[in-house]
Scaffold this motif. Structure first.
Motif, PDB file in Angstrom:
ATOM      1  N   ASN A 163       0.827  -1.214   0.000  1.00 20.49           N
ATOM      2  CA  ASN A 163       0.000   0.000   0.000  1.00 20.49           C
ATOM      3  C   ASN A 163       0.858   1.259   0.000  1.00 20.49           C
ATOM      4  O   ASN A 163       0.339   2.365  -0.143  1.00 20.49           O
ATOM      5  CB  ASN A 163      -0.919   0.035   1.223  1.00 20.49           C
ATOM      6  N   HIS A 164       2.155   1.066   0.214  1.00 22.68           N
ATOM      7  CA  HIS A 164       3.094   2.192   0.260  1.00 22.68           C
ATOM      8  C   HIS A 164       3.788   2.299  -1.097  1.00 22.68           C
ATOM      9  O   HIS A 164       4.598   1.459  -1.468  1.00 22.68           O
ATOM     10  CB  HIS A 164       4.105   1.981   1.385  1.00 22.68           C
ATOM     11  N   VAL A 165       3.455   3.329  -1.837  1.00 20.80           N
ATOM     12  CA  VAL A 165       3.965   3.478  -3.203  1.00 20.80           C
ATOM     13  C   VAL A 165       4.528   4.885  -3.355  1.00 20.80           C
ATOM     14  O   VAL A 165       3.928   5.863  -2.888  1.00 20.80           O
ATOM     15  CB  VAL A 165       2.838   3.250  -4.241  1.00 20.80           C
ATOM     16  N   THR A 166       5.693   4.969  -3.995  1.00 23.78           N
ATOM     17  CA  THR A 166       6.325   6.258  -4.288  1.00 23.78           C
ATOM     18  C   THR A 166       6.303   6.469  -5.794  1.00 23.78           C
ATOM     19  O   THR A 166       6.636   5.555  -6.552  1.00 23.78           O
ATOM     20  CB  THR A 166       7.790   6.269  -3.809  1.00 23.78           C
ATOM     21  N   VAL A 167       5.896   7.656  -6.228  1.00 20.17           N
ATOM     22  CA  VAL A 167       5.959   7.957  -7.661  1.00 20.17           C
ATOM     23  C   VAL A 167       6.764   9.237  -7.866  1.00 20.17           C
ATOM     24  O   VAL A 167       6.759  10.141  -7.030  1.00 20.17           O
ATOM     25  CB  VAL A 167       4.562   8.104  -8.319  1.00 20.17           C
ATOM     26  N   GLY A 168       7.463   9.283  -8.988  1.00 17.10           N
ATOM     27  CA  GLY A 168       8.226  10.463  -9.378  1.00 17.10           C
ATOM     28  C   GLY A 168       7.604  11.084 -10.614  1.00 17.10           C
ATOM     29  O   GLY A 168       7.260  10.369 -11.566  1.00 17.10           O
ATOM     30  N   ILE A 169       7.464  12.390 -10.581  1.00 21.27           N
ATOM     31  CA  ILE A 169       6.776  13.111 -11.657  1.00 21.27           C
ATOM     32  C   ILE A 169       7.667  14.231 -12.163  1.00 21.27           C
ATOM     33  O   ILE A 169       8.159  15.060 -11.395  1.00 21.27           O
ATOM     34  CB  ILE A 169       5.443  13.707 -11.153  1.00 21.27           C
ATOM     35  N   SER A 170       7.856  14.274 -13.480  1.00 22.43           N
ATOM     36  CA  SER A 170       8.542  15.400 -14.121  1.00 22.43           C
ATOM     37  C   SER A 170       7.498  16.268 -14.819  1.00 22.43           C
ATOM     38  O   SER A 170       6.844  15.797 -15.737  1.00 22.43           O
ATOM     39  CB  SER A 170       9.533  14.903 -15.174  1.00 22.43           C
ATOM     40  N   CYS A 171       7.310  17.463 -14.341  1.00 25.36           N
ATOM     41  CA  CYS A 171       7.831  18.097 -13.162  1.00 25.36           C
ATOM     42  C   CYS A 171       6.684  18.292 -12.174  1.00 25.36           C
ATOM     43  O   CYS A 171       5.929  19.254 -12.272  1.00 25.36           O
ATOM     44  CB  CYS A 171       8.417  19.455 -13.512  1.00 25.36           C
ATOM     45  N   GLY A 172       6.609  17.369 -11.234  1.00 26.13           N
ATOM     46  CA  GLY A 172       5.558  17.453 -10.233  1.00 26.13           C
ATOM     47  C   GLY A 172       6.027  16.954  -8.875  1.00 26.13           C
ATOM     48  O   GLY A 172       5.230  16.855  -7.951  1.00 26.13           O
ATOM     49  N   GLY A 173       7.332  16.612  -8.793  1.00 28.85           N
ATOM     50  CA  GLY A 173       7.886  16.203  -7.522  1.00 28.85           C
ATOM     51  C   GLY A 173       7.733  14.725  -7.239  1.00 28.85           C
ATOM     52  O   GLY A 173       7.349  13.932  -8.101  1.00 28.85           O
ATOM     53  N   SER A 174       8.031  14.368  -6.002  1.00 27.62           N
ATOM     54  CA  SER A 174       7.934  12.991  -5.531  1.00 27.62           C
ATOM     55  C   SER A 174       6.698  12.879  -4.643  1.00 27.62           C
ATOM     56  O   SER A 174       6.478  13.715  -3.768  1.00 27.62           O
ATOM     57  CB  SER A 174       9.210  12.643  -4.742  1.00 27.62           C
ATOM     58  N   TRP A 175       5.907  11.840  -4.867  1.00 25.13           N
ATOM     59  CA  TRP A 175       4.651  11.669  -4.137  1.00 25.13           C
ATOM     60  C   TRP A 175       4.581  10.273  -3.545  1.00 25.13           C
ATOM     61  O   TRP A 175       5.105   9.320  -4.117  1.00 25.13           O
ATOM     62  CB  TRP A 175       3.453  11.883  -5.076  1.00 25.13           C
ATOM     63  N   GLN A 176       3.913  10.170  -2.388  1.00 27.75           N
ATOM     64  CA  GLN A 176       3.764   8.867  -1.744  1.00 27.75           C
ATOM     65  C   GLN A 176       2.336   8.663  -1.255  1.00 27.75           C
ATOM     66  O   GLN A 176       1.659   9.603  -0.841  1.00 27.75           O
ATOM     67  CB  GLN A 176       4.712   8.740  -0.542  1.00 27.75           C
ATOM     68  N   THR A 177       1.941   7.390  -1.327  1.00 28.16           N
ATOM     69  CA  THR A 177       0.698   6.970  -0.697  1.00 28.16           C
ATOM     70  C   THR A 177       1.020   5.878   0.312  1.00 28.16           C
ATOM     71  O   THR A 177       1.936   5.076   0.096  1.00 28.16           O
ATOM     72  CB  THR A 177      -0.316   6.440  -1.728  1.00 28.16           C
ATOM     73  N   ASN A 178       0.282   5.857   1.390  1.00 23.55           N
ATOM     74  CA  ASN A 178       0.409   4.773   2.378  1.00 23.55           C
ATOM     75  C   ASN A 178      -0.854   3.928   2.455  1.00 23.55           C
ATOM     76  O   ASN A 178      -0.963   3.041   3.297  1.00 23.55           O
ATOM     77  CB  ASN A 178       0.719   5.348   3.765  1.00 23.55           C
ATOM     78  N   ASP A 179      -1.798   4.229   1.580  1.00 21.20           N
ATOM     79  CA  ASP A 179      -3.071   3.513   1.630  1.00 21.20           C
ATOM     80  C   ASP A 179      -3.485   3.006   0.247  1.00 21.20           C
ATOM     81  O   ASP A 179      -4.662   3.015  -0.106  1.00 21.20           O
ATOM     82  CB  ASP A 179      -4.161   4.412   2.228  1.00 21.20           C
ATOM     83  N   GLY A 180      -2.490   2.581  -0.503  1.00 24.60           N
ATOM     84  CA  GLY A 180      -2.796   1.969  -1.798  1.00 24.60           C
ATOM     85  C   GLY A 180      -3.272   2.935  -2.849  1.00 24.60           C
ATOM     86  O   GLY A 180      -3.813   2.512  -3.874  1.00 24.60           O
ATOM     87  N   GLY A 181      -3.094   4.224  -2.598  1.00 21.20           N
ATOM     88  CA  GLY A 181      -3.460   5.215  -3.609  1.00 21.20           C
ATOM     89  C   GLY A 181      -4.695   6.027  -3.289  1.00 21.20           C
ATOM     90  O   GLY A 181      -5.113   6.869  -4.085  1.00 21.20           O
ATOM     91  N   ASP A 182      -5.290   5.789  -2.110  1.00 21.72           N
ATOM     92  CA  ASP A 182      -6.472   6.587  -1.744  1.00 21.72           C
ATOM     93  C   ASP A 182      -6.089   8.034  -1.466  1.00 21.72           C
ATOM     94  O   ASP A 182      -6.847   8.955  -1.789  1.00 21.72           O
ATOM     95  CB  ASP A 182      -7.160   5.980  -0.507  1.00 21.72           C
ATOM     96  N   THR A 183      -4.949   8.224  -0.819  1.00 22.82           N
ATOM     97  CA  THR A 183      -4.488   9.584  -0.530  1.00 22.82           C
ATOM     98  C   THR A 183      -2.996   9.671  -0.864  1.00 22.82           C
ATOM     99  O   THR A 183      -2.269   8.665  -0.804  1.00 22.82           O
ATOM    100  CB  THR A 183      -4.685   9.945   0.956  1.00 22.82           C
ATOM    101  N   TRP A 184      -2.547  10.893  -1.155  1.00 24.39           N
ATOM    102  CA  TRP A 184      -1.164  11.110  -1.574  1.00 24.39           C
ATOM    103  C   TRP A 184      -0.577  12.323  -0.846  1.00 24.39           C
ATOM    104  O   TRP A 184      -1.292  13.287  -0.560  1.00 24.39           O
ATOM    105  CB  TRP A 184      -1.091  11.366  -3.083  1.00 24.39           C
ATOM    106  N   VAL A 185       0.713  12.236  -0.580  1.00 27.03           N
ATOM    107  CA  VAL A 185       1.435  13.343   0.041  1.00 27.03           C
ATOM    108  C   VAL A 185       2.669  13.631  -0.797  1.00 27.03           C
ATOM    109  O   VAL A 185       3.378  12.705  -1.205  1.00 27.03           O
ATOM    110  CB  VAL A 185       1.876  13.000   1.486  1.00 27.03           C
ATOM    111  N   CYS A 186       2.931  14.913  -1.060  1.00 27.98           N
ATOM    112  CA  CYS A 186       4.138  15.297  -1.779  1.00 27.98           C
ATOM    113  C   CYS A 186       5.341  15.136  -0.850  1.00 27.98           C
ATOM    114  O   CYS A 186       5.335  15.646   0.273  1.00 27.98           O
ATOM    115  CB  CYS A 186       4.031  16.734  -2.281  1.00 27.98           C
ATOM    116  N   ARG A 187       6.337  14.399  -1.306  1.00 26.22           N
ATOM    117  CA  ARG A 187       7.520  14.124  -0.483  1.00 26.22           C
ATOM    118  C   ARG A 187       8.769  14.572  -1.244  1.00 26.22           C
ATOM    119  O   ARG A 187       9.522  13.747  -1.750  1.00 26.22           O
ATOM    120  CB  ARG A 187       7.623  12.634  -0.179  1.00 26.22           C
ATOM    121  N   SER A 188       8.958  15.869  -1.328  1.00 29.26           N
ATOM    122  CA  SER A 188      10.119  16.395  -2.043  1.00 29.26           C
ATOM    123  C   SER A 188      10.978  17.285  -1.159  1.00 29.26           C
ATOM    124  O   SER A 188      11.821  18.026  -1.683  1.00 29.26           O
ATOM    125  CB  SER A 188       9.654  17.201  -3.272  1.00 29.26           C
TER     126      SER A 188
END
Lengths: 89, 372
Positions: free
Chosen positions: B173-198
């Protein structure tokens, strides 16, 4: 009936035989075609249902004007031709 | 060590096998077509290939015979835009961000216990998930609806894109995605919610007031160490960053040589202190420094770097390595990387020396080992 034909270039990826369907607008004609060939829809139209940027549709030899809503009229007996827009070299 | 890799190129997909006589192209598929991403899924042996047809759009294919034949499967499709949602315009260009698939840029397997689960990153910034081996896909509405998306923008492309997806092996359920150019994002609930982690990344390509804004960062590629997933490495537009706290904070790794610009990064599967990069001249030029193709390797978490050259061209070489074109196998000893000018190199000793597999492939988008 409307006679619909596809460019040969698309056949390499998805079979699109010529067919005859009923419809009075480009949208109705394409919907009728893709009803029996769902796989081909995404090759011609994007996710919003608009004609892909590098594709084009002709009705009786004239390029359609409305590429988004596909509202151009199609008279009974018309020929519709779907092809890729020339781009690149 | 892995004796097989898939190489996705602008003009086809190649499976390259190693035998007693060395590396050889064993299979070729989609010749003439642009393969933007490939995923050998070690959970069931499937191979997924994303094909980008210039005229006909992006398509997805799956092989169940190790790349000998492929069958077209479902393509991620953006759902219809609700009437009450306004389209987003590019923050810096006079264009609308499409609500439609432009490019498949990332493909990753779900967890080991989630056979059939796939994640797919796309341009213009949508993240998709499949739970049935790609027979169907669902847009992650939460990230797509993220309010800051209106400030994301494209790096090399016109539109923002998701290029990195890391599924935590300890908790899928913990997934990190990288976006050009949108920063690094993480979810801890399988994608229900996301937090920017940059936090800690910075963007010198933006006005000073926006330098530290998380959701406009340009991570070119982010990877985590499979055995130590809290250790992540990012090759960013403005340098190399690492995190040792699961991506919550990032530290600038400025010791890298010969430059801190590049696209690709690979991390050792067990030792998070070992990572490899393919530096280049930033960013108006995008060629190797002094025309020399090199790999930069750290073995001490980024304190020092070796510049590895043995077997790589050191004169008038203008190969650039895209973000997915460097890979390390599951042993951490064998590496391969490919270039925009169709060269493909492999090392069996962590990069100490390299052999040329080919200098004549099409421009290489992605290199991925098959688990041995």
């Amino acid at each position: 009936m409307i006679n619909v034909a596809f460019t040969d270039n698309i056949q390499r990826h998805v079979e699109c035989p010529a067919c005859a369907v009923i419809g009075s607008s480009v949208r109705e004609v394409l919907d009728a075609v893709f009803e029996s060939n769902q796989k081909a829809r995404g090759y011609v139209l994007d996710d919003t249902g608009a004609v892909r940027k590098h594709m084009t549709v002709f009705v009786n030899g004239a390029q359609i004007k409305d590429r988004t809503k596909l509202s151009d009229p199609v008279p009974d007996g018309a020929s519709v031709y779907i092809m890729q827009a020339l781009s690149g070299g | 060590m892995s004796d097989q890799m898939f190489v996705a190129t602008r003009k086809g997909l190649f499976r390259i096998d190693r035998s007693g006589s060395g590396w050889k192209i064993a299979q070729a598929a989609f010749l003439g077509d642009s393969v933007t991403m490939v995923l050998p899924d070690q959970r069931d042996g499937s191979v997924y290939a994303a094909v980008g047809h210039g005229h006909f759009g992006a398509k997805m294919h799956r092989s169940t015979d190790n790349g000998a034949t492929f069958e077209e499967i479902a393509t991620p499709v953006y759902p219809e835009r609700p009437d009450n949602v306004e389209p987003i315009r590019h923050p810096y260009k006079d264009m609308e961000i499409p609500w439609s698939l432009e490019l498949i840029w990332a493909l990753e397997s779900g967890g080991a216990d989630e056979t059939g689960v796939l994640w797919c990153g796309t341009l213009p910034g949508g993240l998709f998930r499949s739970s049935d081996h790609g027979a169907s896909w669902e847009l992650n509405e939460s990230l797509w609806s993220e309010p800051t998306r209106k400030e994301w923008f494209g790096g090399g492309y016109d539109y923002p894109g998701i290029h990195s997806i890391g599924v935590d092996p300890r908790d899928t359920n913990h997934v990190t995605v990288g976006i050009s150019c949108g920063g690094s994002w993480q979810t801890n609930d399988g994608g229900d919610t996301w937090v920017c982690r940059s936090d800690g990344m910075y963007a010198d390509y933006m006005p000073p007031e926006m330098r530290d804004v998380g959701h406009i960062q340009d991570p070119h590629r982010t990877v985590h160490c499979p055995a130590e997933p809290d250790h992540l490495w990012t090759q960013h537009h403005n340098g190399v960053f690492k995190s040792v706290d699961g991506g919550r904070t990032w530290t600038d790794v400025n010791a890298i040589k010969p430059s801190n610009f590049g696209f690709a990064v690979a991390v050792h599967p067990v030792d998070p202190n070992i990572a490899w990069f393919v530096p280049a001249v930033k960013d108006e030029h995008r060629i190797p420094v002094d025309g020399k193709v090199v790999v930069a390797r750290t073995r001490d978490g980024g304190t020092t770097f070796d510049v590895l050259t043995d077997g790589l061209p050191q004169s008038h070489a203008y190969d650039l390595t895209f973000r997915h074109a460097l890979d390390v196998d599951e042993t951490g000893s064998r590496l391969a990387f490919g270039s925009t000018t169709g060269s493909l190199w492999c090392s069996s000793n962590q990069g100490d020396s390299w052999e040329t597999i080919s200098a004549n492939l099409p421009p290489i988008h992605a290199v991925r080992f098959v688990s041995g």
